[in-house]
Design a protein around this motif. Structure first.
Motif, PDB file in Angstrom:
ATOM      1  N   SER A 207       3.378   0.631  -2.176  1.00 13.36           N
ATOM      2  CA  SER A 207       2.865   1.734  -2.843  1.00 13.36           C
ATOM      3  C   SER A 207       1.681   1.710  -3.465  1.00 13.36           C
ATOM      4  O   SER A 207       0.759   2.669  -3.545  1.00 13.36           O
ATOM      5  CB  SER A 207       4.194   2.151  -3.996  1.00 13.36           C
ATOM      6  N   LEU A 208       1.533   0.600  -4.170  1.00  8.59           N
ATOM      7  CA  LEU A 208       0.242   0.150  -4.684  1.00  8.59           C
ATOM      8  C   LEU A 208      -1.257   0.192  -3.846  1.00  8.59           C
ATOM      9  O   LEU A 208      -2.164   0.670  -4.331  1.00  8.59           O
ATOM     10  CB  LEU A 208       0.095  -1.211  -5.314  1.00  8.59           C
ATOM     11  N   VAL A 209      -0.505  -0.103  -2.627  1.00  7.97           N
ATOM     12  CA  VAL A 209      -1.616  -0.280  -1.467  1.00  7.97           C
ATOM     13  C   VAL A 209      -2.040   1.302  -1.188  1.00  7.97           C
ATOM     14  O   VAL A 209      -3.053   1.652  -1.200  1.00  7.97           O
ATOM     15  CB  VAL A 209      -1.308  -0.743  -0.166  1.00  7.97           C
ATOM     16  N   MET A 210      -0.878   2.170  -1.137  1.00  3.30           N
ATOM     17  CA  MET A 210      -1.195   3.463  -0.793  1.00  3.30           C
ATOM     18  C   MET A 210      -2.019   4.349  -1.875  1.00  3.30           C
ATOM     19  O   MET A 210      -2.366   5.192  -1.473  1.00  3.30           O
ATOM     20  CB  MET A 210       0.143   4.145  -0.257  1.00  3.30           C
ATOM     21  N   SER A 211      -1.708   3.747  -2.892  1.00  2.00           N
ATOM     22  CA  SER A 211      -2.243   4.847  -4.136  1.00  2.00           C
ATOM     23  C   SER A 211      -3.650   4.124  -4.168  1.00  2.00           C
ATOM     24  O   SER A 211      -4.374   4.726  -5.256  1.00  2.00           O
ATOM     25  CB  SER A 211      -1.321   4.524  -5.467  1.00  2.00           C
ATOM     26  N   GLY A 212      -4.131   3.150  -3.655  1.00  2.00           N
ATOM     27  CA  GLY A 212      -5.475   2.442  -3.721  1.00  2.00           C
ATOM     28  C   GLY A 212      -5.645   1.724  -4.740  1.00  2.00           C
ATOM     29  O   GLY A 212      -6.728   1.124  -5.257  1.00  2.00           O
ATOM     30  N   LYS A 213      -4.601   1.386  -5.625  1.00  2.00           N
ATOM     31  CA  LYS A 213      -4.491   0.193  -6.660  1.00  2.00           C
ATOM     32  C   LYS A 213      -4.378  -1.073  -6.101  1.00  2.00           C
ATOM     33  O   LYS A 213      -4.970  -1.905  -7.201  1.00  2.00           O
ATOM     34  CB  LYS A 213      -3.530   0.584  -7.559  1.00  2.00           C
ATOM     35  N   LEU A 214      -4.051  -1.369  -4.997  1.00  2.00           N
ATOM     36  CA  LEU A 214      -4.124  -2.832  -4.548  1.00  2.00           C
ATOM     37  C   LEU A 214      -4.699  -2.797  -3.108  1.00  2.00           C
ATOM     38  O   LEU A 214      -4.188  -2.183  -2.242  1.00  2.00           O
ATOM     39  CB  LEU A 214      -2.746  -3.434  -4.377  1.00  2.00           C
ATOM     40  N   PRO A 215      -5.596  -3.606  -3.099  1.00  2.00           N
ATOM     41  CA  PRO A 215      -6.434  -3.709  -1.367  1.00  2.00           C
ATOM     42  C   PRO A 215      -5.308  -4.324  -0.629  1.00  2.00           C
ATOM     43  O   PRO A 215      -4.521  -4.966  -0.764  1.00  2.00           O
ATOM     44  CB  PRO A 215      -7.375  -4.710  -1.738  1.00  2.00           C
ATOM     45  N   LEU A 216      -5.283  -3.628   0.505  1.00  2.00           N
ATOM     46  CA  LEU A 216      -4.474  -4.139   1.615  1.00  2.00           C
ATOM     47  C   LEU A 216      -4.430  -5.579   2.048  1.00  2.00           C
ATOM     48  O   LEU A 216      -3.706  -6.138   2.263  1.00  2.00           O
ATOM     49  CB  LEU A 216      -4.924  -3.115   2.959  1.00  2.00           C
TER      50      LEU A 216
END
Length: 249
Positions: free
Chosen positions: A230-239
């Motif tokens: 969810s952090l990746v999808m929200s742009g808060k964590l790089p894939l």
């Protein structure tokens, strides 16, 4: 922190508190601080990770023999504090419930002052979500088996964060009984949700290390993977960082 402990000792002389501090980046020719006699210090002229610092002090504690089977030990940060009556309540809890080895609560910049502690038996996920170095307390009988913090985890280590989660999970499985008070009783700056991506790799690693110990452990690991996604999808964590964290776990 020091002032809050001094106030607690003055208000309740039955509390015998000994505080161990690590002073980092201290020049070799610097004078020793003028601390009360109940504070012991160790000085180093460089900086080490949070986990390594705690382990140094744990060595001093073990060598001094100050933690007995029924005493209480904890790991307060230097920027946390204990409100009025808090340490008395914690001491009484462990005294009145000899089967309890692990207790924790929440923290806040505006901690509550309580006259009694309402407690509940927490599930593993509650330990993972709420137990922190500022809020967990242990009976001394756990110390020989819990021993050191994982020095791959924590601020200044290879993986930021997760060292207190790892320690709390190990304590939960070792303890004869664990209790949680769902209230902010320790003073500390408020939780910063923006730091979750920073600490995700370390926390995932800590949860993964114990995931096969129980079904709740597996569920907690899957849940953390979904939090990372969810952090990746929200742009808060790089894939790329998410993939690296999953591979490392």
């Amino acid at each position: 922190m020091i002032d809050s402990i001094a106030s607690a000792k003055a208000a309740d002389p039955s509390i015998d508190v000994h505080l161990y501090l690590l002073l980092q980046n201290v020049p070799d020719d610097a004078a020793d601080p003028d601390f009360p006699e109940w504070i012991s210090t160790r000085r180093i002229n460089h900086q080490i990770s949070l986990s390594a610092a705690r382990n140094l002090l744990l060595q001093d504690v073990v060598k001094a023999g100050v933690v007995t089977a029924d005493s209480i030990y904890a790991f307060p940060d230097d920027d946390c504090w204990y409100p009025e009556n808090f340490l008395t309540l914690v001491a009484n809890l462990f005294s009145e419930k000899p089967e309890i080895d692990f207790w924790f609560c929440r923290y806040s910049s505006t901690p509550e002052i309580r006259s009694v502690l309402a407690t509940e038996a927490p599930a593993l996920q509650k330990v993972i979500s709420r137990a922190s170095s500022n809020t967990f307390f242990f009976r001394g009988r756990l110390l020989p088996n819990l021993a050191a913090f994982d020095e791959t985890l924590g601020v200044g280590a290879r993986l930021n964060g997760g060292e207190d989660t790892d320690y709390a999970i190990r304590a939960f499985y070792l303890a004869r009984g664990t209790l949680f008070t769902d209230a902010a009783l320790v003073g500390h700056r408020d939780h910063d949700a923006s730091l979750k991506p920073k600490y995700f790799p370390g926390t995932l690693y800590a949860i993964a290390a114990h995931k096969n110990r129980s079904l709740p452990g597996i569920v907690a690991f899957i849940r953390k993977l979904l939090v990372g996604a969810s952090l990746v999808m929200s742009g808060k964590l790089p894939l790329s960082r998410y993939i690296a964290a999953v591979r490392n776990a």
